[in-house]
Every structure is written in C-alpha cells, then in structure tokens.
Design an enzyme around this catalytic site. Sequence first.
Site, short mmCIF file in Angstrom:
data_model
loop_
_atom_site.label_atom_id
_atom_site.label_comp_id
_atom_site.label_asym_id
_atom_site.label_seq_id
_atom_site.Cartn_x
_atom_site.Cartn_y
_atom_site.Cartn_z
N ASP A 262 -6.68 12.24 -6.98
CA ASP A 262 -6.35 10.84 -7.20
C ASP A 262 -6.92 10.44 -8.57
OD1 ASP A 262 -5.40 8.32 -6.99
OD2 ASP A 262 -6.20 7.91 -5.00
C1 BGC Z 1 -4.33 5.30 -6.09
C2 BGC Z 1 -3.15 6.19 -5.75
C3 BGC Z 1 -2.14 6.13 -6.87
C4 BGC Z 1 -2.80 6.51 -8.16
C5 BGC Z 1 -1.85 6.54 -9.35
C6 BGC Z 1 -4.87 5.53 -7.48
O1 BGC Z 1 -5.81 4.58 -7.84
O2 BGC Z 1 -5.35 5.50 -5.14
O3 BGC Z 1 -2.60 5.82 -4.53
O4 BGC Z 1 -1.07 6.96 -6.56
O5 BGC Z 1 -3.83 5.58 -8.43
O6 BGC Z 1 -1.46 5.28 -9.68
#
Ligand code: BGC
Length: 709
Positions: A262
């Site tokens: 993530d």
């Molecule tokens: C979130 C994800 C997301 C990623 C990219 C993160 O902060 O937890 O769900 O896909 O950012 O935007």
Amino acid sequence: MDIKQLMKELTTEEKIGQLLQLAPFHFIKDIEMEVAGHVSPLSLNQDKIFLAGSVLGIGHASEMISVQEKYLKKSRHKIPLMFMADIIHGYETIFPVPLALSCTWHESLIEKVARISAVEAQTAGIHVTFSPMADLVRDPRWGRVVESFGEDPYLQKVFARAMVNGYQNNDISKVGHVAACVKHFAAYGLSEAGRDYNTVDLSRSSLQNNFLSGYQAAIEAGAKMIMTAFNVIDGVPATINKYLLRDVLRKQWHFDGVTISDYDSLHQVIDHGCAENDEQAALKGIEAGLDIEMASTCYINHLTKHVKHDPTIEILLNQAVERVLILKKDLGLFDNPYKGADVKQEKCIVRAIEHLEFAQKVAEESVVLLKNDQTLPIENKKIALIGPYATSKETNGPWSWHGNNDFNLSLEEAFIKAGSEIIYVNPSHDPKTYDEHDCLMLRQADVIVAAVGETTKQSGEAHSRSQIELPFGQEKLITFAKTLGQKVVTVLYNGRPLILENIQTSDAIVETWFTGSMGNQAIVDILTGKVNPSGKLTMSFPRNVGQIPIYYNHLNTGRPKIEGIDNEFVSYYLDVSNQSLYPFGYGLSYSTFDYKNLRLSATRMTETETITASIDIINKSDRGGYEIIQLYLRDYVAGISRPVMELKGFKKVWIKAFSKETITFDITKDMLGYKDENGMDIYEQGRFKLMIGKHAEAVISMDFDFIKE
Ligand code: BGC
C-alpha cells in the site's frame, strides 16, 4: 515480447526499477522543478525516476499519453509504464459507494458496475484498478467501512468475485478491460477501535474462517494483483508478512500474479518497529514476496546492495520482476503502450447516457428503507425540505476522484424535476435558525423531508470517528421538525452505519449512503413511490458505540443470553440489549412479504447428496417488489466453536402483488465445512440448523443431519 530474453538484457538497477511505482507528477511537469518539490523527500534522482515500472493515479488520456511518451523516449528497453489508479465505484459515472452497492445483494448488477467503470477508466489509459476492497468489517467507527461490502464472509466472496469479473472480463489484453488489484491483504478491516491504520490482532482460525474469503474469491476469479494492508498480522506488518504473502497467497491459493504494497507501507515497517531503516525494509520486503513498492523507495535505493551480497535475493528479484513484466505483456502494453488512452473516445464513452441510466438503477437498489410508519411513499403531497442535503449535490462520496459532484442534482432539484410540489426549502441544520415564518411554512407542508448526514470527508481513508451519531447536532433538527406536528421523513447520506436511536421519532427513515452521479433522482423515485425500495443492510447498525464490534455471525459463548429469560450471569450488558438496532440483512419494502411453509427434501444428507430447502414467500400487498431471501446455517457441534448463524446463500426475487413464489435452495457439502488454521477445509458430521428469513433476526428454522459414510 519474449520476457525471458528481456530479463537477460536488463541490468539489476533496471530490474529493480520495474518494482517502483510513482505518482505521475514525477514525470509530467518539468522534472528539474519537481525534484525540489515532491521528489526529493523520496530520495530519487531523474535516472531512478525513469527506471520506474508503474504509475499511481492519472487524470485523463492526454496526461497518460504525455507521461508514457516522455518515459518511453528515455527508456533504454522501451518497457512501457503500467498505469494504476483507484477506480473504486466508478470513473466519471459514479456508482453508489461499495457499502451501498453491497446492499443491493445483486451480483450481476455489481459486476456490471465494474464493467462500466473499466470501460470508462480505460479511456484514460488506466490498466489496473486498486479494487475490489475485500476487507471484512465489524466496526462502523472505521471510516473505510464505506469502501467495504460489509460484515459477512459469504457476501465478501460473492461481490469481490463479481467485481473482478466485471473489470477483467476474462481477458485483460483487450481495450476496455482492466486488471483488478484486490486489497488490503489482510484483515485491514479489523483496525483496533475503528481507528485507521491501527493494529490488527486476530486468531488464525478467525482469519481463515472470516477475514480471508473476499481476497481468496478475487484471486480465484483471476485477479491479477493483490495489495498488502497497512496493519500488522501476528505482529508482522502485512507488507513483509511471509505467512500471508508466501504461505497463504502462493502456497495455499497458488497465486502467480503481482503483489504490491500500500502507499508507502514498505517504508512504514520502520515505524512498526520491524526494520531499522529502508535498507532492512527492502530486504524484508523482497524476502516476504512483495513485488511492487508503492510510493516509497526502499527497493530502488537499497535492493542492489542485497542482490550483490546474496544470490538468493537475486532469484527473488528476478521472480518479482518477471511477474511484473508478464502482467505488462498480458495487458498488451508491449504491443500498444497507450492502450485505451484516447482523448476522443473519452468524450463519448465517459458519462454516456446508458452509464448514467444504469447508475440510477443501481442507486435505486442500494437504498435501504429502515423505518416506515405509513408515511412513505409521498404521493401528491406538499413537501418541505430541510437539512444540508436538501440542496447539496455531494452524493458521490469518498473515493470518486474522477467524478464531479457539480454534475449531480440536489434533492431539491431532483424533486422539482420529478414534478413534486416543494413548498419550502431550508438547508440549515440548526433549529435555532428557523424563525416563526419558517415554522409557519413547515406547518403548511404535508411532509417534512429532513435530508441529513455526514460530509464526504467524514468517512473513507483516515476518516474514523469515535462518536457515530448524526454529526453537527442534526438530531436536533429532526426533534424540532417533529414538534411541528407534521410527518417527518429522515433521509440519510452517510458512509457508515450510524447510531440512530435519537432519531426514532422520525415517521420514516431512509438510508441512502452516497449513491453517486444519479443518487438523488433514485432517492426521489423511492420517496415518491415510483420505485419500491429493496436494499438490505450488509452491516449491523448498533444501538450505541459500546456495542461495537457488533455482527450477526458471532459465536454463542458459554453463557449465551436468551431473550426473555432472566439470568444475571450470562453474556449481556446491564444498559443495552445484545441486539443491534437494525440487523444484518434488514430492509423494508412498500410490499409486505410473509415467509411460510419451510420444508426440506430430506432431514439427512451424506457427503455426496444434496438436499433442497423450500419456502413460500407471499406478497400480501398490492405492489410488486423485490425481496431478498436469505439462507443461514448453524453447525451445532464442531471441533471449534462455530457462529450462531452464517449466511450461505440468498436470492433476490421479484414477487408480484398478491402472489406467492416458492423459493428453493440446494444444500451442498461445501456449505457445511469450516477451515482449520492452515486453511484446510474440515467437514464434520452432525446436526445443522437451517434458517431462512428476511433478515438475520427474522428466520424460520429446521434441523437436518449431515452424515459422513
Ligand atoms: C490506500 C489504498 C489505495 C492507495 C493508492 C492508500 O492510501 O490505502 O486503498 O489504493 O492509497 O491510492
């Protein structure tokens, strides 16, 4: 493209670059300027930026094309960038938020939502979407419940699979198809106390039986990628968790696709206290089986050293890079690096009329009628509209980056468009601002519609709340409206189950969540009776915060509370019932359905047999409507304590006015097992309880025996 050959031609640095994912601003603007801004904190120089393998988030086709062009000019091997983005519930045509989508209990509808999202998103050259989110949730304080399909493992499975099928449509090489990246592996939805990014602590048994089902179903449906979670599992951050990434994902599920961290979560293992620095984090990441690193730079800056010192790391690096390159090949990017991106097409495909019409249908099925004391539908009545959502157009909700609320109709506009008689509108939520004249106007209405709720920013990532009543004192608005003597219909816009005890004076309560581009048109059609509501809850609504976590499929405990029987020493609260205010599976209709005559084709089944449960559903009203009939099972005695009930099937059926439908469910062996700590299916013979009903607290039951011969 011969990937094996390409691998041979790449330097170690070029390979590691394929594992780096960056935001597009690193590429599009003048890079010299960007270095001083966003790039320097990531310790990246231009050379490294132009080794990156993928991009996170992009605006439109023109941006994608210019980033890819600039990149390919500099790239030695012309390996195209892969573009990924959060297309969560629509691209520009915004559908209801995932929690609302799940309330449709409509698998093919959800699949089509994903299909349309993919078709629209691909016009911007997006190749992978960070969706579906398959995090099972039990705590409405957590802001991200809005992105989830709720509290049930079976629904997680059905809807995660539907979304993957919709996005990928069996062949990611084609234009209009995008690869799905299921997230956040694993159990992110169990963030302690509902506080985002917090610790997760759960047993292997519960992980296997409750929390993994959605991710597994997505992988089984062919999802090409999986994203790790921010949290720890067994004390080890999910991003460097070998048990999750190797034992479960690769060995148990045979996943051969790409894993991704993530946002910055590989670097965050330092804050978790599991690595001293980026160099250690890089080693732990590659050893655990993490392929792409999103938005941090442990790999790009440190992996080379590890590869030099340890040949086994080089093997792991090669495996990870090969997976990334295969995905690019499968997406068809070597043949066409600009696949899908098309400024002209974008104009005619995005927000196409049929997409918007479908969005309205989905919104209609997402709305849940929670209470109705003979007030709805409002037909030919004088309506007064109060509360912030009377005039707000903010129905898109969180995670709708490409959507634009300005295109939406407010509730007032939607009522007017539908020809309703609106005699008064006041968006204020504060009763003190309503003077005598306002009260006079409100008294002239037949019905006061109070449109209240949370703002978009009160749910979603990093937006947890410890108190989950209606915010900004909006409860007072409803109490005030009731003092005027009119019927009051409360229409809720929000991203989580709220505590609704204090608005029970409302004559009707309608949960609309955030229903997207066509939300208010759908809401008006339901309020005015053009559409019969059919949504049912996928998350329990607690009576107060103290009941959380509250979910229908809990264990029995050794001292279960039996309603109606007084015993001090059982599992209960002194000050609130064990039951939720609105249970899982609950939702009203303008029709009235009776459940009668449950029968089983046999009360005994062996491993090779199937038995059939049948029930008659009678629509006693003069309106046809959808009913969602739910099948639950309970395994009375097993090697581990099993839930008091578990959803195993459902059917959504249209039942004509004054008519009867007989609904059947086949009971098969696979519904009767559970998983051991290693994810192996266990089937034990014994007695089972079969329950069919309109929600988790309204079921008819029968027992049957499962015999292993
Ligand atoms: C979130 C994800 C997301 C990623 C990219 C993160 O902060 O937890 O769900 O896909 O950012 O935007």
